[in-house]
Design a protein around this motif. Structure first.
Motif, mmCIF file in Angstrom:
data_model
loop_
_atom_site.group_PDB
_atom_site.id
_atom_site.type_symbol
_atom_site.label_atom_id
_atom_site.label_comp_id
_atom_site.label_asym_id
_atom_site.label_seq_id
_atom_site.Cartn_x
_atom_site.Cartn_y
_atom_site.Cartn_z
ATOM 1 N N ASN A 48 0.814 -1.215 0.000
ATOM 2 C CA ASN A 48 0.000 0.000 0.000
ATOM 3 C C ASN A 48 0.850 1.269 0.000
ATOM 4 O O ASN A 48 0.333 2.354 0.260
ATOM 5 N N ILE A 50 4.643 1.743 1.049
ATOM 6 C CA ILE A 50 5.672 2.055 2.042
ATOM 7 C C ILE A 50 6.935 1.239 1.774
ATOM 8 O O ILE A 50 6.865 0.041 1.551
ATOM 9 N N ASP A 63 -1.532 5.895 13.866
ATOM 10 C CA ASP A 63 -1.954 6.881 12.873
ATOM 11 C C ASP A 63 -2.722 6.127 11.777
ATOM 12 O O ASP A 63 -2.143 5.268 11.109
ATOM 13 N N GLY A 64 -3.996 6.459 11.634
ATOM 14 C CA GLY A 64 -4.830 5.759 10.655
ATOM 15 C C GLY A 64 -4.344 5.885 9.224
ATOM 16 O O GLY A 64 -4.729 5.094 8.360
ATOM 17 N N ASP A 65 -3.484 6.865 8.951
ATOM 18 C CA ASP A 65 -2.936 7.041 7.608
ATOM 19 C C ASP A 65 -1.631 6.272 7.416
ATOM 20 O O ASP A 65 -1.031 6.330 6.343
ATOM 21 N N LEU A 66 -1.193 5.588 8.441
ATOM 22 C CA LEU A 66 0.064 4.820 8.339
ATOM 23 C C LEU A 66 -0.196 3.378 8.761
ATOM 24 O O LEU A 66 -0.077 3.026 9.930
ATOM 25 N N ILE A 67 -0.585 2.575 7.769
ATOM 26 C CA ILE A 67 -0.970 1.185 8.041
ATOM 27 C C ILE A 67 -0.238 0.254 7.074
ATOM 28 O O ILE A 67 0.279 0.705 6.045
ATOM 29 N N ASN A 68 -0.221 -1.029 7.422
ATOM 30 C CA ASN A 68 0.408 -2.004 6.521
ATOM 31 C C ASN A 68 -0.656 -2.660 5.636
ATOM 32 O O ASN A 68 -1.834 -2.303 5.673
ATOM 33 N N ALA A 69 -0.219 -3.641 4.834
ATOM 34 C CA ALA A 69 -1.141 -4.264 3.882
ATOM 35 C C ALA A 69 -2.274 -5.002 4.594
ATOM 36 O O ALA A 69 -3.355 -5.177 4.041
ATOM 37 N N LYS A 71 -3.714 -3.735 7.056
ATOM 38 C CA LYS A 71 -4.465 -2.601 7.598
ATOM 39 C C LYS A 71 -4.256 -2.408 9.094
ATOM 40 O O LYS A 71 -5.084 -1.840 9.791
ATOM 41 N N TYR A 82 7.167 7.026 1.110
ATOM 42 C CA TYR A 82 5.788 6.733 0.714
ATOM 43 C C TYR A 82 5.667 6.922 -0.793
ATOM 44 O O TYR A 82 6.335 7.780 -1.378
ATOM 45 N N PHE A 83 4.784 6.145 -1.417
ATOM 46 C CA PHE A 83 4.568 6.266 -2.862
ATOM 47 C C PHE A 83 3.199 5.701 -3.174
ATOM 48 O O PHE A 83 2.555 5.092 -2.310
ATOM 49 N N ASN A 84 2.749 5.920 -4.417
ATOM 50 C CA ASN A 84 1.391 5.496 -4.754
ATOM 51 C C ASN A 84 1.374 4.033 -5.199
ATOM 52 O O ASN A 84 2.414 3.408 -5.401
ATOM 53 N N PHE B 39 -7.270 2.626 0.861
ATOM 54 C CA PHE B 39 -6.857 1.243 1.106
ATOM 55 C C PHE B 39 -7.346 0.973 2.521
ATOM 56 O O PHE B 39 -6.793 1.519 3.473
ATOM 57 N N ALA B 42 -7.555 4.093 5.218
ATOM 58 C CA ALA B 42 -6.527 5.086 4.908
ATOM 59 C C ALA B 42 -6.767 5.656 3.509
ATOM 60 O O ALA B 42 -6.733 4.933 2.521
ATOM 61 N N SER B 185 0.657 6.702 4.102
ATOM 62 C CA SER B 185 0.161 5.633 3.219
ATOM 63 C C SER B 185 -1.288 5.864 2.784
ATOM 64 O O SER B 185 -1.885 5.002 2.136
ATOM 65 N N ALA B 186 -1.857 7.019 3.108
ATOM 66 C CA ALA B 186 -3.190 7.358 2.602
ATOM 67 C C ALA B 186 -3.131 7.799 1.134
ATOM 68 O O ALA B 186 -4.160 8.048 0.511
ATOM 69 N N ARG B 187 -1.926 7.877 0.568
ATOM 70 C CA ARG B 187 -1.787 8.267 -0.838
ATOM 71 C C ARG B 187 -2.361 7.169 -1.746
ATOM 72 O O ARG B 187 -3.096 7.443 -2.669
ATOM 73 N N ASN B 188 -1.982 5.962 -1.492
ATOM 74 C CA ASN B 188 -2.319 4.731 -2.230
ATOM 75 C C ASN B 188 -2.893 4.909 -3.645
ATOM 76 O O ASN B 188 -2.151 5.179 -4.584
#
Lengths: 221, 235
Positions: A48, A50, A63-69, A71, A82-84, B39, B42, B185-188
Motif C-alpha cells: 500500500n 511504504i 496513525d490511521g494514515d500509516l498502516i500495513n497491507a 491494515k 511513501y509512494f502510490n 486502502f 486510509a 500511506s493514505a496516498r495509495n
C-alpha cells in the motif's frame, strides 16, 4: 516437537540476506519481522505504498494514515518513503523486491501456489496483491503448517484450489521441514529430528528427495 | 490601467475550490462508474461517499480496493442500494458484512482484479494507453477469457484500461489549481484514480494559497483534478 509459528518465522528470518528488500504477506508471514538477526539491515516493503516500514507503534502513537497491507498500524523507519500504488506494484512486478514471504493453502511439487481462493463459492473471493507478488518478487518463500488441521498434506502433486501463480515458489518453510523446489523435485534441506524421512514423506502429497538433510532446530520461542 | 489588468486576471482565474458537498458532487449521473480512493480506511473519502447518498446517484459501478467496512462510507452507500457492481482486489475484510450480505443474496455484482493490475489499469486509462500485458494472473482463473501472449518466453495477460466517469479521492492539502499532496500511506490509489476519471473530486484536510505547496512536493498535479473541497477532520 513441530515448530510453532514464531519458530517458523525465526527460521525464515535467518535466511534473509543483509540489504534485502522484503515484502511479508498478510497474517502469519508478518511474524518474520520480529526475528531478523541484529546487524542485518532489511528494508520492508508494504504494497500500500511504504518502503522502510517499521514495527507496530504504541497505542498512543497509532496513525490511521500509516498502516500495513493487513491494515494494521505501523511506523516508518528513518530513510523510509511513501509512494502510490502504481509505483508500489512497479516495484513488485518489476523484479525489484528480493523476497516475498506468503502463506499457502496448497503448494504443488513444481512450485505452483494456491493461497487466494478455495472451492467454496458461497463466500466472495479476494486476491489483493498476492498474484502480483507471486509473479514479481525475485524469490518466494512459503510459510505454512505442513498439513491442514485435519492432517491433509498441503504440499501435493497438483493444487486442487485455484492458483495464485504457476511455478513461483522457491522454498517451503513448515513446522516440520525446509523444502526447496528444484528442477529435480522437492528437496528436503532440513527437518525436525523427531520425525523420520518416511514419516515426513507420509505427510507430504508428492515425492520428496532425501539428500544431506540437516536438523531443523530453532530456539524456544 | 492597473485596475483593468487585475480585473482581467480575475475573470480568467482558475478556481477548483468548492464550498459544499452539493457543489462537489453536482452532476454525478445514475449508472456512472465511480472510483473511490483508499486502502481500507486510509485515504478513503468517507465524507464525500456519504454525501453521495444524499446526492442520489444510483445503479453505480464502484471501483475500490476494498468493499467497505462497518456501516459508514462505502458500506453505507451499498446499504442504501446505490451500487450495482463492485470492482475490487480484496472485498473480504473484517467488518465487510454489508457487502457480504449483498453478495451472498445476489444483489451486487463482483469483479476481482489483482491489486497491481487494478492500479495499472487506471494509470493506463489516465495516460492514454490502450492496455498492457502483465505477468500477474497468468495461468490462473483471473486470466480466463483474456488474451495471453508469450513475450521472451514468459506468459503475459492483456489488461484493458479502466476509465471512469468520476473519482472521489482524499488528499491532505490542495490549492485552488487542484494540486494535491497526500498524507503517508493514505496516498495509495489517489494519484492513479485522479488521472483515470473525467471528473475528479478531492476532499482535503486543508486548502492553502496558491504557491504554498512546494512545487517539488506536488504529488498529483492540478491538471488531473476538477474540484477540491476542504473537509477538516480530527485526527
Amino acid at each position: 516437537m513441530p515448530l510453532n509459528r514464531n519458530q517458523i518465522a525465526w527460521r525464515i528470518a535467518q535466511e534473509i540476506e543483509d540489504g534485502s528488500y522484503v515484502n511479508l504477506g498478510i497474517g502469519m508471514p508478518e511474524l518474520v519481522a520480529n526475528y531478523i538477526p541484529e546487524n542485518r539491515e532489511i528494508i520492508f516493503h508494504s504494497e500500500n505504498g511504504i518502503l522502510g516500514m517499521g514495527p507496530q507503534p504504541e497505542k498512543s502513537e497509532e496513525d490511521g494514515d500509516l498502516i500495513n497491507a493487513g491494515k494494521k498500524p505501523v511506523t516508518l523507519l528513518t530513510g523510509g518513503s511513501y509512494f502510490n500504488h502504481t509505483d508500489s506494484f512497479a516495484m513488485v512486478r518489476g523484479g525489484h523486491i528480493d523476497l516475498c514471504v506468503l502463506g499457502a493453502f496448497q503448494i504443488s511439487k513444481n512450485g505452483d501456489l494456491a493461497n487466494w481462493a478455495t472451492l467454496d463459492n458461497s463466500k466472495p473471493p479476494g486476491v489483493g496483491g498476492a498474484m502480483d507478488l507471486a509473479v514479481g518478487a525475485k524469490n518466494i518463500f512459503v510459510m505454512t503448517e505442513h498439513c491442514t488441521k485435519d492432517g491433509t498434506p498441503k504440499i501435493m502433486e497438483e493444487c486442487s484450489y485455484p492458483l495464485t501463480g504457476q511455478g513461483v515458489v522457491n522454498t517451503i518453510f513448515t513446522d516440520l521441514a525446509v523444502i526447496d523446489i528444484t528442477s529435480e523435485g522437492l528437496k528436503v534441506r532440513e527437518k525436525i529430528n523427531e520425525i523420520s524421512f518416511m514419516e515426513l514423506q507420509n505427510k507430504t502429497g508428492a515425492p520428496l528427495i532425501e539428500s544431506d538433510i540437516k536438523e531443523l532446530s530453532p530456539p524456544v520461542l | 490601467m492597473r485596475d483593468k489588468v487585475v480585473q482581467v486576471l480575475e475573470i480568467k482565474m482558475i478556481d477548483k475550490r468548492v464550498n459544499t458537498f452539493e457543489e462537489a458532487l453536482q452532476g454525478i449521473a445514475d449508472s456512472s462508474t465511480v472510483l473511490l480512493g483508499g486502502f481500507g480506511q486510509a485515504g478513503s473519502p468517507v465524507e464525500l461517499i456519504e454525501a453521495l447518498i444524499d446526492q442520489g446517484a444510483t445503479n453505480l459501478t464502484v471501483v475500490s480496493n476494498n468493499a467497505g467496512e462497518g456501516e459508514f462510507g462505502l458500506a453505507a452507500l451499498m446499504k442504501a442500494g446505490r451500487i450495482r457492481k463492485v470492482i475490487c482486489s480484496y472485498p473480504r475484510s473484517s467488518g465487510s458484512f454489508i457487502f457480504e450480505e449483498l453478495y451472498e443474496s445476489g444483489k451486487i455484482e463482483l469483479e476481482i482484479v489483482p491489486q497491481g493490475t487494478l492500479s495499472e489499469r487506471m494509470r493506463a486509462a489516465g495516460a492514454g494507453i490502450g492496455g498492457f500485458f502483465t505477468p500477474t494472473s497468468a495461468g490462473t482463473l483471473l486470466s480466463q477469457d483474456k488474451e495471453v501472449r508469450q513475450i521472451d518466453g514468459k506468459d503475459y495477460v492483456f489488461e484493458k484500461p479502466l476509465k471512469a466517469d468520476v473519482a472521489l479521492i482524499k488528499a491532505h492539502t490542495a490549492d485552488r489549481w487542484g494540486n494535491l499532496t497526500y498524507n503517508k500511506s493514505a496516498r495509495n490509489f489517489g494519484p492513479a484514480m485522479a488521472m483515470a476519471a473525467d471528473l475528479t473530486i478531492a476532499q482535503v484536510q486543508e486548502i492553502t494559497n496558491l504557491g504554498e505547496i512546494d512545487p517539488e512536493h506536488v504529488v498529483t498535479p492540478g491538471i488531473f483534478v476538477n474540484r477540491v473541497l476542504e473537509v477538516k477532520l480530527e485526527n
